[in-house]
Scaffold this motif. Sequence first.
Motif, mmCIF file in Angstrom:
data_model
loop_
_atom_site.group_PDB
_atom_site.id
_atom_site.type_symbol
_atom_site.label_atom_id
_atom_site.label_comp_id
_atom_site.label_asym_id
_atom_site.label_seq_id
_atom_site.Cartn_x
_atom_site.Cartn_y
_atom_site.Cartn_z
ATOM 1 N N THR A 54 -3.519 -1.849 -7.252
ATOM 2 C CA THR A 54 -3.490 -3.313 -7.297
ATOM 3 C C THR A 54 -2.431 -3.849 -6.340
ATOM 4 N N ALA A 55 -1.274 -3.209 -6.321
ATOM 5 C CA ALA A 55 -0.217 -3.606 -5.388
ATOM 6 C C ALA A 55 -0.688 -3.432 -3.943
ATOM 7 N N MET A 56 -1.371 -2.334 -3.672
ATOM 8 C CA MET A 56 -1.853 -2.089 -2.309
ATOM 9 C C MET A 56 -2.872 -3.140 -1.885
ATOM 10 N N GLN A 57 -3.704 -3.605 -2.811
ATOM 11 C CA GLN A 57 -4.662 -4.663 -2.472
ATOM 12 C C GLN A 57 -3.925 -5.937 -2.053
ATOM 13 N N SER A 58 -2.827 -6.245 -2.733
ATOM 14 C CA SER A 58 -2.012 -7.408 -2.336
ATOM 15 C C SER A 58 -1.380 -7.178 -0.966
ATOM 16 N N TYR A 59 -0.955 -5.945 -0.710
ATOM 17 C CA TYR A 59 -0.387 -5.612 0.600
ATOM 18 C C TYR A 59 -1.437 -5.835 1.696
#
Length: 196
Positions: A54-59
Motif C-alpha cells: 500500500t505504501a509503495m502504491q502511494s510512492y
Amino acid sequence: MSFKVCVPVGTFLLAATLLACQQNTSKQEGQEQTVAGEALQAPYNPVFYDSLQTAMQSYYQLSAALVKADTAAANVAAAGLKLHVDSLPVSLLQMDSTHLGTISSTTGSISAELLAFPAEATLEGKREAFQMVSEMLFDLVRNTGLKGQTIYHQYCPMAFDNKGAYWLSDKPGILNPYFGDEMLECGETKDTLRYK
C-alpha cells in the motif's frame, strides 16, 4: 634444465594460468547473472507486506505526479505515503534487534523527509526530496523484500545537473520523475528485485 628450455616452459605455464583465470571469471559472471534473475525470498509476515505494498502504491502515485510536474498531486501523494510508512507494522518483522532497529530508523527517516515535502516551494525541491525518499525506500525493500512484487531500480544520469538520481518503479518502462515531459524516457533500469 637449461635456460633455453625453462623460458618456453615458464611462458606456457603463465599462459595456461591466465587462460584458466579468464575462464573462471566467465563462469562466475554467468552464475551471477543466473542468481540475479532468480526470484528473491520475502520471508516475513504477509500483513507487513500488504502494508508495504500500500505504501509503495502511494510512492508510485508520487512518482507519477512528479512526471506530470503536478505539485499539488505530489503533495497529496507524499502525505498518503507518509501515512502508510508511519503505519507499517515493523514489529511483525521477525528479525534480530539490530536489523529491526535499522528498519525502524529507515522508516522514521522516510517519514521525516515526507513531513517536510509540502514545504518545498519549488518542483525542483520536491524532486530532490523524492530522490532521498527513493533511496531510503529502496534500502527498506532490499532489507525486507516485497512478497509477490517486482521493483525496478531506475536511474537518470542527467538529474540534478548531471549528478544523477534513482527512483523505483513497478514497471520496466522509463517514466522519468526528475524531468517529466522534458525528457520523459531518459534513464535506464539499473537493478530489478523480484520477490516470491
